[in-house]
Structure formats: structure tokens, C-alpha cells
Design an enzyme around this catalytic site. Structure first.
Site, PDB file in Angstrom:
ATOM      1  CE  LYS A  47      -0.112 -30.340  17.439  1.00  0.00           C
ATOM      2  NZ  LYS A  47      -0.075 -30.662  18.884  1.00  0.00           N
TER       3      LYS A  47
ATOM      4  CG  ASP B  64      -3.177 -31.500  24.112  1.00  0.00           C
ATOM      5  OD1 ASP B  64      -1.974 -31.202  24.198  1.00  0.00           O
ATOM      6  OD2 ASP B  64      -4.078 -30.831  24.631  1.00  0.00           O
TER       7      ASP B  64
ATOM      8  CD  GLU C 157      -3.099 -29.564  20.833  1.00  0.00           C
ATOM      9  OE1 GLU C 157      -2.207 -30.107  20.181  1.00  0.00           O
ATOM     10  OE2 GLU C 157      -2.884 -28.690  21.692  1.00  0.00           O
TER      11      GLU C 157
END
Length: 351
Positions: free
Chosen positions: A64, A66, A207
């Protein structure tokens, strides 16, 4: 008596070639397209938050990132880079735009996330915000060191790919970006058990992870085709006040945060960590310009602090936190940076 009209022969000249009916005129701005017109904009597919990864061989997993969600529209006559909210930020990501032009004469829409990496190779939202500047309204604020991690391909050379399953779109994207090491790179699929990936993401300070169902078409919104499992929570909140610093002139000790409950704003706690010294003074100046003129503060003060300077709920902060307390306050909150309305920043809703 009127003679009936003579019927035309099927073939006037038996040796002449049979010609098909002319095709409808193509858009001169898209001269090579034969099938589907290129969409001006596509509402992005969004990932649903899940506590645990779903099971099944159809799921592909990535890190993921950011940063800022972007759609890169590349055509022979130019490149457009659109935010999640549909705003044109081409001028703010010059390296990504140049990398899109270098992909060749193909007409395409690439879906991805713009990031700035830290020294450890992790995407850092604060560094991206610093690169862009505090306000998205200034044309000079450019993230020249940002790159795009591409994870989907929505359109390619006259073919609208949104109806094609993700696995096929993914292979086309990999072929398109094969060997690219510039400002547009593929977001790699991670071939491992998602629970193991999540543990590694926690260990390396990422994340979280994102899973995508390889068998599904591209559907805008939160349909469940894409899911995300976070290592830490991160949401957007209004800044409604600050506590002045007793140690640093022109600084602040903490920011007062608010979220929506229905149509009203409610206090959800303060944040006093995560600030970079270089950006504290400029943020304080922005807050002072938004000083609250009314007698009643923008939220019920509660335990916000006795010396709060209230401000208009205009600035939106991205806040990382670990959990919620029993009375609805953020636990272990840390400031990541300001979000911009042009990025379709959505203030958190408690309901």
C-alpha cells in the site's frame, strides 16, 4: 402510364471490387482509435478496509503506497495527469508527465499512486507534501522528485479495458512498462501469503497491503473487488484549533482535530507529534489567517485544552493513529501532512 423505375444491378461491373460502407468519422484528436473513444475521466476504483486478508488464489497482493492517487491520460497530442477528484495536476508532476510521453505514441490511461520515497525506499506522504508545497493552488509547486507506481491500465490504443478482468489488464500493463526504471514504474505483485506480507509490512514500517481480485473488471467506487489491510490507521480530519507552544515562538504544542458526525463537527482529539520543524512556522501562519471570529468555537471544546486558539475548519490534516479510545478520541495520533481538497480529501465521518 408511368413506367416503374429500373432496379439497380447488384454489381454494376462484375470486375469492380465491392466496397464497404464508410466508417463513421473518427475524432481527429485521436486519429489511431478504431474502437472505443477514450474517456475524459474515469472515477477510480477504491479499496475497502478489511481487518484480515480474504483467502483465494484469485487475489493478487501489492504494497500500500502512501501518496496521491493519479490517473495518467497519454495521447499523441499531450499528457494529462488527473487527481482522484478530477483536477488537472499535470504541471505538478513534470517527471511523471515526461515519463508518460516517453512510453511512445500509444494512447492509454494508467492508474497509480504518486509517491516520494525516503532513504529506506518507503513512500513518505510528508516528503511528498513538502515537495508539492503547502497549497495546491500555486502553479509553481511541483513534485519534481515524485514517481508513479502504476497498478492498473484502463485504456490502451482504442480499447476500453474496464470490462476486462484485472489479471489481463495487469499483464498488459507489465508489457507496457517492461524495463522502465524512470518516473513511472510497475507496482510489483508480491508472491507470498498475505499474512506473511502484512507482517513484513509492519516490520518495515509500511502502511499495509492491498489485494485485488484478478477475475473482476474495473469498477469505480468501493465495490469490494479491491481491499486494503492497514498496519496503522490513517484518515483525514479538520484542523479546528491549536495550542500555542510555550517553548517555540511562532509554533504550537498541538493541533485540535475534528470529524463529522452527521452534519456537525465534533472534537476527536489533539495531535502533538509528527511535525517537521521546517514546516511548523508556515503552518502556524496559515492557521493564524484562519482565526475564528465567533464567540462559540467550531466544536464543543470538551478536553481540547484551556488555551486553544480556534480556527475556521478549512485545513485538512492526514493523521496516523493506532486506535480509538472509548470516548471517541484518537489514540497515539501523529501528523503526516496537509491534504488538499483537489485530491478529493474526504474528512472522516464517525457515523
Amino acid at each position: 402510364m408511368t413506367k416503374p423505375p429500373r432496379s439497380k444491378p447488384l454489381l454494376r461491373d462484375i470486375d469492380a471490387p465491392i466496397r464497404s460502407q464508410p466508417q463513421r468519422k473518427r475524432n481527429p484528436a485521436q486519429p489511431q482509435l478504431l474502437f472505443d473513444p477514450m474517456p475524459d475521466r474515469v472515477e477510480p476504483a477504491l479499496a475497502k478496509v478489511k481487518q484480515r486478508p480474504p483467502r483465494g488464489d484469485q487475489w493478487g497482493w501489492e504494497a500500500k503506497w502512501d501518496g496521491y492517487r493519479l490517473a495518467v491520460h497519454a495521447e499523441p497530442q499531450g499528457v494529462r495527469i488527473l487527481t482522484r477528484g478530477g483536477h488537472d495536476w499535470t504541471h505538478r508532476f513534470p517527471d511523471i508527465a515526461e515519463a508518460a510521453r516517453a512510453l511512445g505514441p500509444a494512447t492509454m490511461i494508467i492508474d497509480g499512486e504518486a509517491v516520494v520515497l525516503d532513504a529506506e525506499g518507503r513512500s513518505d506522504f510528508g516528503l511528498l507534501q513538502k515537495s508539492l508545497g503547502a497549497s495546491g493552488n500555486k502553479a509553481g509547486n511541483r513534485a519534481s522528485n515524485a514517481m508513479l507506481y502504476a497498478f492498473d491500465l484502463l485504456y490502451l490504443d482504442g480499447h476500453d479495458l474496464r470490462g476486462v478482468e484485472y489479471g489481463s489488464r495487469r499483464r498488459l500493463l507489465e508489457d507496457l512498462l517492461n524495463g522502465q526504471d524512470g518516473a513511472i514504474q510497475i507496482s510489483e505483485e508480491l508472491d507470498a501469503d498475505p499474512d506473511v506480507l502484512l507482517e513484513h509490512a509492519r516490520r518495515f514500517g509500511l502502511e499495509g497491503i492491498v489485494g485485488k481480485d484478478r477475475d473482476q473488471p474495473y469498477r469505480s467506487g468501493r465495490t469490494g473487488d479491491w481491499v486494503k489491510i492497514k498496519c496503522v490507521e490513517s484518515e483525514a480530519f479538520f484542523i479546528v484549533g491549536y495550542e500555542p507552544s510555550t517553548a517555540l515562538t511562532g509554533g504550537f504544542a498541538s493541533l485540535v482535530l475534528a470529524a463529522y458526525r452527521g452534519d456537525e463537527l465534533v472534537h476527536v482529539g489533539n495531535v502533538g507529534t509528527g511535525f517537521k520543524e521546517a514546516g511548523t512556522a508556515s503552518l502556524r501562519k496559515m492557521l493564524d489567517k484562519l482565526a475564528w471570529k465567533r464567540k462559540q468555537p467550531p466544536v464543543e471544546p470538551g478536553d481540547a485544552g484551556g488555551k486553544v486558539i480556534w480556527v475556521q475548519p478549512t485545513l485538512i490534516a492526514e493523521i496516523e493513529f493506532r486506535a480509538w479510545t472509548a470516548d471517541g478520541k484518537l489514540r497515539h495520533a501523529s501528523y503526516k501532512g496537509l491534504r488538499e481538497r483537489q485530491d478529493n480529501a474526504v474528512v472522516f465521518r464517525l457515523d
